[in-house]
Design a protein around this motif. Structure first.
Motif, PDB file in Angstrom:
ATOM      1  N   PHE A 156     -49.883 -20.704  51.647  1.00  0.00           N
ATOM      2  CA  PHE A 156     -50.669 -19.547  51.303  1.00  0.00           C
ATOM      3  C   PHE A 156     -51.929 -19.218  52.105  1.00  0.00           C
ATOM      4  CE2 PHE A 156     -52.422 -16.283  48.964  1.00  0.00           C
ATOM      5  CZ  PHE A 156     -53.592 -16.338  48.715  1.00  0.00           C
ATOM      6  N   THR A 199     -46.848 -16.865  36.752  1.00  0.00           N
ATOM      7  CA  THR A 199     -45.899 -16.023  36.351  1.00  0.00           C
ATOM      8  C   THR A 199     -45.646 -15.192  37.480  1.00  0.00           C
ATOM      9  OG1 THR A 199     -45.424 -14.501  34.344  1.00  0.00           O
ATOM     10  CG2 THR A 199     -47.500 -14.683  35.214  1.00  0.00           C
ATOM     11  N   SER A 200     -44.455 -14.244  37.343  1.00  0.00           N
ATOM     12  CA  SER A 200     -44.328 -13.162  38.547  1.00  0.00           C
ATOM     13  C   SER A 200     -45.249 -12.306  38.383  1.00  0.00           C
ATOM     14  CB  SER A 200     -42.858 -12.798  38.266  1.00  0.00           C
ATOM     15  OG  SER A 200     -42.543 -11.928  39.307  1.00  0.00           O
ATOM     16  N   GLY A 201     -45.608 -11.632  39.437  1.00  0.00           N
ATOM     17  CA  GLY A 201     -46.409 -10.609  39.544  1.00  0.00           C
ATOM     18  C   GLY A 201     -48.038 -11.152  39.248  1.00  0.00           C
ATOM     19  N   ARG A 202     -48.335 -12.436  39.477  1.00  0.00           N
ATOM     20  CA  ARG A 202     -49.797 -12.838  39.328  1.00  0.00           C
ATOM     21  C   ARG A 202     -49.991 -13.639  40.412  1.00  0.00           C
ATOM     22  NH1 ARG A 202     -49.634  -9.358  36.229  1.00  0.00           N
ATOM     23  NH2 ARG A 202     -50.116  -9.515  33.771  1.00  0.00           N
ATOM     24  N   GLY A 203     -50.007 -13.124  41.573  1.00  0.00           N
ATOM     25  CA  GLY A 203     -50.316 -13.866  42.884  1.00  0.00           C
ATOM     26  C   GLY A 203     -49.625 -14.386  43.505  1.00  0.00           C
ATOM     27  N   THR A 204     -50.060 -15.659  44.231  1.00  0.00           N
ATOM     28  CA  THR A 204     -49.237 -16.302  45.357  1.00  0.00           C
ATOM     29  C   THR A 204     -48.226 -17.209  44.656  1.00  0.00           C
ATOM     30  OG1 THR A 204     -49.425 -17.712  47.055  1.00  0.00           O
ATOM     31  CG2 THR A 204     -50.728 -18.353  45.271  1.00  0.00           C
ATOM     32  N   GLN A 205     -47.205 -17.098  45.418  1.00  0.00           N
ATOM     33  CA  GLN A 205     -45.985 -18.221  45.367  1.00  0.00           C
ATOM     34  C   GLN A 205     -46.446 -19.620  46.103  1.00  0.00           C
ATOM     35  OE1 GLN A 205     -43.010 -15.795  47.000  1.00  0.00           O
ATOM     36  NE2 GLN A 205     -42.171 -15.643  44.991  1.00  0.00           N
ATOM     37  N   GLU A 211     -46.268  -7.993  46.823  1.00  0.00           N
ATOM     38  CA  GLU A 211     -46.006  -8.028  45.335  1.00  0.00           C
ATOM     39  C   GLU A 211     -46.338  -6.893  44.707  1.00  0.00           C
ATOM     40  OE1 GLU A 211     -49.226 -10.424  43.456  1.00  0.00           O
ATOM     41  OE2 GLU A 211     -47.776 -10.869  41.807  1.00  0.00           O
ATOM     42  N   LYS A 212     -45.163  -6.410  43.906  1.00  0.00           N
ATOM     43  CA  LYS A 212     -45.130  -5.418  43.278  1.00  0.00           C
ATOM     44  C   LYS A 212     -45.431  -5.665  41.725  1.00  0.00           C
ATOM     45  CE  LYS A 212     -41.414  -2.993  43.625  1.00  0.00           C
ATOM     46  NZ  LYS A 212     -40.160  -2.758  43.652  1.00  0.00           N
ATOM     47  N   MET A 251     -54.442 -13.470  49.877  1.00  0.00           N
ATOM     48  CA  MET A 251     -53.955 -12.421  48.956  1.00  0.00           C
ATOM     49  C   MET A 251     -55.222 -11.224  49.312  1.00  0.00           C
ATOM     50  SD  MET A 251     -52.512 -12.319  44.958  1.00  0.00           S
ATOM     51  CE  MET A 251     -54.113 -12.769  44.316  1.00  0.00           C
ATOM     52  N   SER A 303     -44.399 -19.793  40.826  1.00  0.00           N
ATOM     53  CA  SER A 303     -45.794 -19.289  40.557  1.00  0.00           C
ATOM     54  C   SER A 303     -46.052 -19.417  39.028  1.00  0.00           C
ATOM     55  CB  SER A 303     -45.921 -17.723  41.082  1.00  0.00           C
ATOM     56  OG  SER A 303     -44.854 -16.827  40.476  1.00  0.00           O
ATOM     57  N   TYR A 318     -48.625 -15.668  54.561  1.00  0.00           N
ATOM     58  CA  TYR A 318     -48.478 -17.066  54.865  1.00  0.00           C
ATOM     59  C   TYR A 318     -48.287 -17.522  56.010  1.00  0.00           C
ATOM     60  CZ  TYR A 318     -46.858 -16.568  49.723  1.00  0.00           C
ATOM     61  OH  TYR A 318     -46.890 -16.328  48.345  1.00  0.00           O
ATOM     62  N   ARG A 348     -49.159  -4.338  44.175  1.00  0.00           N
ATOM     63  CA  ARG A 348     -49.940  -4.950  43.661  1.00  0.00           C
ATOM     64  C   ARG A 348     -51.000  -5.886  44.452  1.00  0.00           C
ATOM     65  NH1 ARG A 348     -51.112  -7.383  38.517  1.00  0.00           N
ATOM     66  NH2 ARG A 348     -49.200  -6.864  37.602  1.00  0.00           N
ATOM     67  N   LEU A 377     -49.739 -10.521  50.687  1.00  0.00           N
ATOM     68  CA  LEU A 377     -50.195 -12.016  50.653  1.00  0.00           C
ATOM     69  C   LEU A 377     -49.554 -12.416  52.232  1.00  0.00           C
ATOM     70  CD1 LEU A 377     -48.366 -11.717  47.620  1.00  0.00           C
ATOM     71  CD2 LEU A 377     -49.741 -13.697  47.378  1.00  0.00           C
ATOM     72  N   LYS A 390     -40.580  -9.574  42.174  1.00  0.00           N
ATOM     73  CA  LYS A 390     -41.506  -8.820  42.541  1.00  0.00           C
ATOM     74  C   LYS A 390     -41.927  -8.844  43.931  1.00  0.00           C
ATOM     75  CE  LYS A 390     -43.393  -8.034  38.013  1.00  0.00           C
ATOM     76  NZ  LYS A 390     -42.230  -8.656  37.256  1.00  0.00           N
ATOM     77  N   TYR A 391     -41.373  -9.805  44.959  1.00  0.00           N
ATOM     78  CA  TYR A 391     -41.926 -10.316  46.133  1.00  0.00           C
ATOM     79  C   TYR A 391     -41.032  -9.637  47.338  1.00  0.00           C
ATOM     80  CZ  TYR A 391     -45.328 -13.285  43.565  1.00  0.00           C
ATOM     81  OH  TYR A 391     -45.955 -13.636  42.603  1.00  0.00           O
TER      82      TYR A 391
END
Lengths: 112, 114
Positions: A45, B97-103, A92-93, A48, B95, A36, A31, A34, A99-100
């Protein structure tokens, strides 16, 4: 198995030098990627990158995503001692529960 | 709060004792993650919570490790019968929600097991 590999593992440069950090990945259902910066404890961060945004720039830092080569680079120009840190890359998947996928990082030290 | 907070910031314990590490995620973030980072190593995924779903515990290294997330917010990571190899920095992230960008990461808890 998904994996993210960063190189070099560590790097020492002098102030004013330009550095390029590499991140390559083998991840299904990509997806985003990223970057850091980790100076002490908490990674912060930076960028992305996605298919719709393959190049980002902020001040002396810039990053490019090459989806064909499954890799990304992070460039830092005119380095300063404050750039000394560990730089982490993560992918990120789109699928799966967790997912990371993180790389092991590149440790950068900038000498005055 | 403005960011992810963790407590304590440092913890020294004796081998065999139990420890509890706390994480307060950013308000409204439904996804929460625990990682471990040993000296000179990358981030090792431990456990992941998403809303009210069953947590993904696939990264927990042994049954001495467990985590809870109460009310979809605060999380506690518990390590029972600590061993010297448990010494590391334990990082929490959240984050939207998971799968929506940065942590967004907390400052971590540095655990030292003597």
């Amino acid at each position: 198995e998904d994996k993210v590999v960063q190189s070099p593992l560590s790097l020492v440069v002098h102030e004013g030098d330009t550095v390029t950090l590499n991140c390559s990945y083998e991840v299904t259902n990509f997806r985003s990627l990223l970057w850091y910066k980790q100076e002490k404890k908490a990674p912060t961060f930076l960028f992305m990158l996605t298919s719709s945004g393959i190049e980002k720039k902020s001040g002396r830092l810039s990053s490019i995503l090459d989806k064909k080569e499954l890799s990304s680079i992070l460039n830092i120009t005119a380095t300063q001692t404050g750039d000394s840190a560990i730089y982490l890359c993560a992918v990120e998947k789109t699928s799966g529960t967790y997912k990371y996928i993180f790389g092991t990082g590149t440790r950068l030290k900038v000498l005055a | 709060g403005a960011g992810v907070s963790q407590s304590p910031s440092n913890k020294v314990t004796e081998k065999g004792k139990d420890v509890e590490l706390r994480c307060d995620p950013i308000s409204g973030h439904t996804a929460l993650y625990w990682y471990r980072q040993s000296l000179g190593q990358g981030l090792e995924f431990l456990i992941y919570f998403q809303g009210n779903s069953a947590p993904d515990k696939s990264g927990l290294p042994s049954d001495r490790f467990s985590a809870e997330r109460t009310g979809g917010s605060v999380s506690t990571l518990t390590i029972q019968r600590t061993q010297q190899e448990d010494s590391a920095v334990y990082l929490c992230a959240s984050s939207e929600t998971s799968g929506r960008g940065t942590q967004y990461f907390g400052p971590g808890t540095r655990l030292l097991v003597l």
